[in-house]
Scaffold this motif. Sequence first.
Motif, short mmCIF file in Angstrom:
data_model
loop_
_atom_site.label_atom_id
_atom_site.label_comp_id
_atom_site.label_asym_id
_atom_site.label_seq_id
_atom_site.Cartn_x
_atom_site.Cartn_y
_atom_site.Cartn_z
N LYS A 151 0.84 -1.21 0.00
CA LYS A 151 0.00 0.00 0.00
C LYS A 151 0.87 1.25 0.00
CE LYS A 151 -4.30 -1.65 2.03
NZ LYS A 151 -5.04 -1.93 3.26
N ARG A 152 1.90 1.26 0.86
CA ARG A 152 2.74 2.45 0.93
C ARG A 152 3.50 2.68 -0.37
NH1 ARG A 152 5.79 2.49 6.70
NH2 ARG A 152 5.79 4.73 6.50
N ALA A 153 3.75 1.61 -1.10
CA ALA A 153 4.44 1.75 -2.39
C ALA A 153 3.45 2.03 -3.53
CB ALA A 153 5.26 0.50 -2.68
N GLY A 154 2.18 2.18 -3.18
CA GLY A 154 1.17 2.52 -4.19
C GLY A 154 0.92 1.41 -5.19
N LEU A 155 1.10 0.16 -4.76
CA LEU A 155 0.96 -0.96 -5.69
C LEU A 155 -0.18 -1.91 -5.31
CD1 LEU A 155 2.26 -2.32 -8.20
CD2 LEU A 155 3.79 -3.55 -6.64
N TYR A 156 -0.64 -1.82 -4.08
CA TYR A 156 -1.55 -2.85 -3.55
C TYR A 156 -2.79 -3.06 -4.42
CZ TYR A 156 -4.34 -5.59 -0.35
OH TYR A 156 -5.10 -6.57 0.20
N GLU A 157 -3.44 -1.96 -4.76
CA GLU A 157 -4.70 -2.09 -5.52
C GLU A 157 -4.48 -2.84 -6.83
OE1 GLU A 157 -7.79 -1.56 -4.58
OE2 GLU A 157 -6.97 -1.04 -2.61
N GLU A 158 -3.32 -2.65 -7.44
CA GLU A 158 -3.07 -3.29 -8.75
C GLU A 158 -2.73 -4.77 -8.63
OE1 GLU A 158 -0.28 -0.57 -11.08
OE2 GLU A 158 -0.94 0.69 -9.42
N VAL A 159 -2.28 -5.21 -7.45
CA VAL A 159 -1.79 -6.59 -7.35
C VAL A 159 -2.51 -7.44 -6.30
CG1 VAL A 159 0.52 -5.93 -8.16
CG2 VAL A 159 0.07 -6.03 -5.69
N LYS A 160 -3.47 -6.86 -5.59
CA LYS A 160 -4.03 -7.57 -4.43
C LYS A 160 -4.68 -8.90 -4.79
CE LYS A 160 -8.32 -5.00 -4.55
NZ LYS A 160 -9.06 -3.85 -4.09
N ASP A 161 -5.14 -9.05 -6.05
CA ASP A 161 -5.78 -10.31 -6.44
C ASP A 161 -4.81 -11.30 -7.07
OD1 ASP A 161 -8.23 -9.28 -5.60
OD2 ASP A 161 -8.53 -8.26 -7.52
N ARG A 162 -3.56 -10.94 -7.12
CA ARG A 162 -2.60 -11.88 -7.76
C ARG A 162 -1.26 -11.87 -7.03
NH1 ARG A 162 -0.28 -8.58 -12.82
NH2 ARG A 162 -1.17 -6.54 -12.34
N LEU A 163 -1.33 -11.91 -5.71
CA LEU A 163 -0.10 -11.83 -4.92
C LEU A 163 0.81 -13.03 -5.13
CD1 LEU A 163 -1.45 -10.40 -1.54
CD2 LEU A 163 -0.16 -9.20 -3.30
N SER A 164 0.23 -14.15 -5.62
CA SER A 164 1.09 -15.32 -5.81
C SER A 164 1.67 -15.39 -7.24
CB SER A 164 0.35 -16.60 -5.46
OG SER A 164 -0.88 -16.60 -6.14
N ASP A 165 1.33 -14.41 -8.06
CA ASP A 165 1.94 -14.37 -9.40
C ASP A 165 3.39 -13.89 -9.30
OD1 ASP A 165 -0.56 -15.00 -10.29
OD2 ASP A 165 -0.88 -13.19 -11.48
N PRO A 166 4.21 -14.24 -10.31
CA PRO A 166 5.61 -13.82 -10.24
C PRO A 166 5.78 -12.30 -10.32
CG PRO A 166 5.23 -15.28 -12.13
CD PRO A 166 3.90 -15.04 -11.49
N GLY A 167 6.68 -11.77 -9.49
CA GLY A 167 6.98 -10.33 -9.50
C GLY A 167 7.51 -9.89 -10.84
N THR A 168 8.21 -10.80 -11.51
CA THR A 168 8.82 -10.45 -12.80
C THR A 168 7.78 -10.30 -13.90
OG1 THR A 168 9.20 -12.81 -13.04
CG2 THR A 168 11.09 -11.48 -12.35
#
Length: 273
Positions: A151-168
Motif C-alpha cells: 500500500k505504501r508503495a502505491g501498488l496494492y490495488e493493482e496486485v491484491k488479487d494476484r499476490l502469488s503471481d511472479p513479480g517479474t
Amino acid sequence: MLAMNAMVKPAADAVVADAAKAPAKVVARNVNVYYGDKHALKDVSVDIPERSVMAFIGPSGCGKSTFLRCINRMNDTIPSARVTGNIEIDNLDIYDKSLDVVQLRARVGMVFQKPNPFPKSIYENVAYGPRIHGMARSKADLDEIVTASLKRAGLYEEVKDRLSDPGTGLSGGQQQRLCIARAIAVGPEVILMDEPCSALDPIATARIEELIDELRQNFTIIIVTHSMQQAARVSQRTAFFHLGNLVEEGPTETVFTTPHDRRTQDYITGRFG
Ligand SMILES: Nc1ncnc2c1ncn2[C@@H]1O[C@H](COP(=O)(O)OP(=O)(O)OP(=O)(O)O)[C@@H](O)[C@H]1O
C-alpha cells in the motif's frame, strides 16, 4: 540568466525551508573512495536532513553512485574499493568495525536503476526481508507487513488479487514499485535510489515521483538522477558532483536558479555533461 530556468522549475514547496532546518539524518565528513589507485570520491562532507529528498546530480562518472553506495556500505562488496572518512546515521558511525552490515542495510534500503524483483511471487518479494529479519511472529503478521508495504508503495490495488503471481510478470513501473515495497517492508529510515526511473516510461516515472513525494513524510530519501527536471520536481535539496568533488549542496531552488559555483551553473545550463 540561466537558459534552463524555464525548464527546470522547482516545485513551489514550503518544505524547502523546513528541509533546510530539519535535523541531519546522515552526516558525512571527509569521505574519500578509491578503486585501487583511482581516487573516485574526494573529501566529501555533507549533512542530509531527515524526512526529505536530496538529489545527487552531476555528469557521468562524477561519483554520485559511489557516494550513494557509501551510505549503506555497498562499496564493501567491491573488492578494489576503499573508503576513508566518517559517515554517521543518527550519530551512529556506520563504518564502526562492530557494526552489523545486514542490520545497516535494513535501516538503509536501496532501489536500483533497473527494477530487480526476485524470481519469486509478488508476496514473497516483499515478505522475504521481514522473514529473514524475524520481524513477523505469525503468518498474519507477515501478511500485514506485506499488505502495508504494498500500500505504501502505491501498488496494492493493482496486485491484491494476484499476490502469488511472479513479480517479474509486472510492468517495469510496477516492478520498481514492488522493489520500493520490498525496501520499505524491513522498516528502513533511509532509502537510497540510484536512477530509479531511468528504465521507465514517462507515466511510470511520474508515479514513482509522486510516490517519492509521499514517502518523504516518513523516510529520508537520497536519489541519484541524470534528469535535472526530476531533481527539481522531487527534491528539497540538491548536491552537485563533478570529478569526484561535491561542488555545491543546498536548497534545490537555489542550486538551480542561483548556483554559487561556475561548474554547477555550466552543468545545469547544459554547457557540459
Ligand atoms: N567498481 C568500480 N571499479 C572501478 N572503478 C569504478 C567502479 N565503480 C565506479 N568506478 C569509477 O569511479 C568513478 C565514479 O563512478 P560512479 O559510478 O560513482 O559515477 P556516477 O556519477 O554515478 O556516474 P553515472 O552517472 O555514469 O552512473 C568513475 O570514474 C568510475 O569509472
